[in-house]
Design an enzyme around this catalytic site. Structure first.
Site, short mmCIF file in Angstrom:
data_model
loop_
_atom_site.label_atom_id
_atom_site.label_comp_id
_atom_site.label_asym_id
_atom_site.label_seq_id
_atom_site.Cartn_x
_atom_site.Cartn_y
_atom_site.Cartn_z
N HIS A 238 -2.27 4.96 -8.49
CA HIS A 238 -2.84 3.88 -7.67
C HIS A 238 -2.46 2.54 -8.30
O HIS A 238 -2.48 2.39 -9.53
CB HIS A 238 -4.36 4.06 -7.62
CG HIS A 238 -5.10 3.05 -6.81
ND1 HIS A 238 -5.38 1.79 -7.28
CD2 HIS A 238 -5.62 3.11 -5.56
CE1 HIS A 238 -6.05 1.11 -6.35
NE2 HIS A 238 -6.20 1.90 -5.30
N ARG A 281 -0.50 2.70 -2.86
CA ARG A 281 -0.20 4.11 -3.15
C ARG A 281 0.94 4.55 -2.24
O ARG A 281 1.26 3.90 -1.25
CB ARG A 281 -1.43 4.99 -2.91
CG ARG A 281 -2.56 4.81 -3.89
CD ARG A 281 -3.74 5.69 -3.54
NE ARG A 281 -4.47 5.19 -2.36
CZ ARG A 281 -5.32 5.91 -1.65
NH1 ARG A 281 -5.54 7.19 -1.97
NH2 ARG A 281 -5.96 5.39 -0.62
N LYS A 284 1.06 4.52 1.98
CA LYS A 284 -0.07 3.74 2.45
C LYS A 284 0.43 2.43 3.06
O LYS A 284 1.60 2.07 2.97
CB LYS A 284 -1.04 3.46 1.30
CG LYS A 284 -1.76 4.69 0.79
CD LYS A 284 -2.72 5.25 1.83
CE LYS A 284 -3.50 6.43 1.31
NZ LYS A 284 -4.46 6.95 2.30
N ASP A 287 -0.92 -4.22 1.55
CA ASP A 287 -2.21 -4.86 1.30
C ASP A 287 -1.96 -6.05 0.37
O ASP A 287 -1.36 -5.91 -0.68
CB ASP A 287 -3.18 -3.87 0.65
CG ASP A 287 -4.59 -4.43 0.49
OD1 ASP A 287 -4.75 -5.66 0.37
OD2 ASP A 287 -5.55 -3.64 0.46
N CYS A 289 -3.73 -7.69 -1.74
CA CYS A 289 -4.25 -7.72 -3.11
C CYS A 289 -3.26 -7.12 -4.11
O CYS A 289 -3.26 -7.49 -5.29
CB CYS A 289 -5.60 -7.01 -3.20
SG CYS A 289 -5.54 -5.22 -3.03
N TYR A 290 -2.41 -6.19 -3.63
CA TYR A 290 -1.46 -5.57 -4.55
C TYR A 290 -0.33 -6.53 -4.94
O TYR A 290 0.51 -6.19 -5.78
CB TYR A 290 -0.92 -4.28 -3.96
CG TYR A 290 -2.00 -3.24 -3.82
CD1 TYR A 290 -2.58 -2.65 -4.95
CD2 TYR A 290 -2.49 -2.87 -2.57
CE1 TYR A 290 -3.59 -1.73 -4.83
CE2 TYR A 290 -3.51 -1.96 -2.44
CZ TYR A 290 -4.06 -1.39 -3.57
OH TYR A 290 -5.09 -0.48 -3.46
N ASP A 340 -6.08 -9.38 3.58
CA ASP A 340 -5.35 -8.15 3.27
C ASP A 340 -4.06 -8.07 4.10
O ASP A 340 -2.95 -7.96 3.60
CB ASP A 340 -6.31 -6.99 3.56
CG ASP A 340 -5.66 -5.64 3.73
OD1 ASP A 340 -4.43 -5.53 3.65
OD2 ASP A 340 -6.40 -4.66 3.97
N ASP A 347 -11.60 -13.08 2.61
CA ASP A 347 -12.63 -12.80 1.62
C ASP A 347 -12.16 -13.30 0.26
O ASP A 347 -10.98 -13.60 0.07
CB ASP A 347 -12.95 -11.29 1.56
CG ASP A 347 -11.76 -10.45 1.14
OD1 ASP A 347 -11.53 -10.33 -0.07
OD2 ASP A 347 -11.03 -9.94 2.02
N HIS A 350 -9.42 -10.97 -1.79
CA HIS A 350 -8.01 -11.08 -1.39
C HIS A 350 -7.48 -12.50 -1.57
O HIS A 350 -6.29 -12.69 -1.80
CB HIS A 350 -7.83 -10.61 0.06
CG HIS A 350 -7.90 -9.11 0.20
ND1 HIS A 350 -9.06 -8.45 0.52
CD2 HIS A 350 -6.95 -8.16 0.03
CE1 HIS A 350 -8.83 -7.14 0.55
NE2 HIS A 350 -7.55 -6.94 0.27
#
Length: 453
Positions: A238, A281, A284, A287, A289-290, A340, A347, A350
């Site tokens: 992850h 991952r 997936k 996103d 945040c990654y 995201d 938010d 993020h």
């Protein structure tokens, strides 16, 4: 004079060739991927249509983001009630996002933050998610990072390093792993949070050896066959856990204990060809945040490999322009805050990690010559890839605690007593902290706020 290395936006005509091909086998996963790509394609198309009419369409909405952060620091809306046990995290996300945007908060506001975080400090050590809650490693990491960013004497005084050390010992396991709280779950986040706060507060070397004996070995067991790290051994790799694993190993100078080449391969495969952002991952969705969790892992891993081979890190291997493009065009809300992916609400989480991911992308190769997509005004301030706080905050905080270490050593030598007795004497600690702050104020009068750069 600093010179930005300009990066151009991608050719969207050619980019369509990289959209997902389900090979006529439709699944829930493939449909979600195609739905996400379609929403991102609308963002790209909008940019192409408006770029000549509105130059600001491909820039960061700094004023809007700043107003969003400022308002959230003063009062959280009702839908944040579910984060009642994560209030130090909300503070950290706001302060760190503000830093990379080069936005400073009023001194009285920051002092109010210090007073609140002091209320979150637990008498038995560590910080809780709010006043009168149990201590937990996650809010402890967020609180220590926040106080380090504020960087005032009262902020440093809010960190009781001796009780923090006792808390870390309570949640430490014999095999080197760490529980998130007393009798809580074990995972790699705990190891990273413990290592990070111990290193940032510059705990003495003998303390670090006692705390993190076997920790590097335990972290290495969390690396999966894919190359990334899982939360605990034998689970799925992850992006967030992978950052925690390699960052902790790097802070312990034990990066050699993992398979770095396989780790680098896995993280590079997380960048999406069409979207430009990272997934967390295998198989997936993208996103935002990654952008940090995976984006920071790549240069950290490259740096470990380069240091072992006595080579200089020359070029970051992921597409730093494509990542910035995804955040700029797809993850900004017009009224402030970041998201995201298209269609999601903004938010604090993020907002922080998309912006710090861009900061990593821009400064991974060179802080003096950042790689900035589009207009040079898109340049963000750098962040420390291992702690994710301003580099200046790391230097000032570790310097402050190094002075405290020297005072401890002088006290031990002068009184011929053990370090344990010195550590347990709270009155002695308060006296030495006051002395250390006096020295700090005399030698570095500009250390009032780490955000002033």
């Amino acid at each position: 004079m600093d010179i930005n290395i300009g990066i151009e936006f991608r050719d969207y005509t050619l980019l369509k060739n990289f959209k997902y091909d389900d090979e006529r086998v439709s699944t829930v996963t493939s449909r979600e991927q195609q739905k996400t790509e379609n929403s991102i394609e609308k963002c790209f198309d909008r940019y192409q249509q408006l770029k000549f009419l509105d130059p600001k369409i491909a820039t960061f909405h700094r004023e809007e983001h700043q107003r969003f952060l400022e308002s959230m620091l003063h009062r959280l809306p009702g839908n944040y009630e579910c984060l009642d046990s994560s209030r130090p995290w909300c503070i950290y996300w706001i302060l760190q996002a503000g830093h990379v945007l080069n936005f400073t908060f009023a001194p009285q506001t920051l002092e109010a933050v210090v007073q609140f975080l002091t209320k979150c400090r637990h008498p038995e050590g560590g910080f809780a998610g709010g006043p009168d809650q149990y201590p937990h490693l996650a809010p402890t990491y967020a609180a220590v990072n926040s106080l380090a960013m504020i960087g005032t004497p009262s902020a440093y005084r809010a960190i009781n390093r001796d009780s923090l050390e006792r808390f870390l010992l309570k949640v430490r396991e014999p095999d080197g792993a760490f529980r998130m709280h007393v009798d809580g779950e074990i995972d790699i986040r705990g190891a990273y949070c413990a290592v990070s706060v111990a290193k940032l507060t510059n705990m003495p070397e003998q303390t670090l050896k006692r705390l993190f004996d076997k920790t590097g070995d335990w972290i290495a067991t969390c690396q999966t066959y894919e190359g990334g790290f899982s939360g605990t051994p034998d689970l799925e790799a992850h992006g967030g856990y992978t950052f925690c694993g390699i960052a902790a190993l790097a802070l312990l100078n034990e990066g050699y204990k993992c398979d770095q080449q396989q780790l680098l391969k896995w993280t590079l495969q997380r960048q999406m060809s069409y979207e430009g952002g990272f997934q967390g991952r295998t198989n997936k969705l993208v996103d935002g945040c990654y952008s940090f969790w995976v984006g920071a892992t790549i240069p950290i891993t490259q740096a470990i490999i380069s240091n072992q081979n006595n080579h200089k890190l020359v070029k970051t291997l992921f597409d730093v322009g494509a990542l910035q493009e995804y955040i700029l065009l797809c993850c900004q809300k017009p009224n402030g805050g970041l998201i995201d992916k298209p269609g999601k609400p903004q938010d604090l989480y993020h907002t922080c990690y998309t912006l710090t991911g861009v900061a990593i992308a821009q400064h991974a190769e060179s802080t003096l010559h950042p790689s900035v997509l589009g207009d040079p005004i898109n340049e963000l301030l750098p962040t420390h890839p291992l702690f994710n706080v301003p580099p200046q905050a790391v230097v000032q905080t570790t310097h402050y605690y190094e002075q405290l270490n020297q005072l401890y050593a002088a006290n031990i030598k002068g009184n011929n007593i053990s370090s344990e007795n010195v550590s347990d004497n709270e009155d002695n600690e308060d006296k030495e902290e006051t002395e250390a702050m006096t020295v700090e104020d005399e030698t570095n009068p500009s250390s009032v706020s780490s955000d002033n750069s």
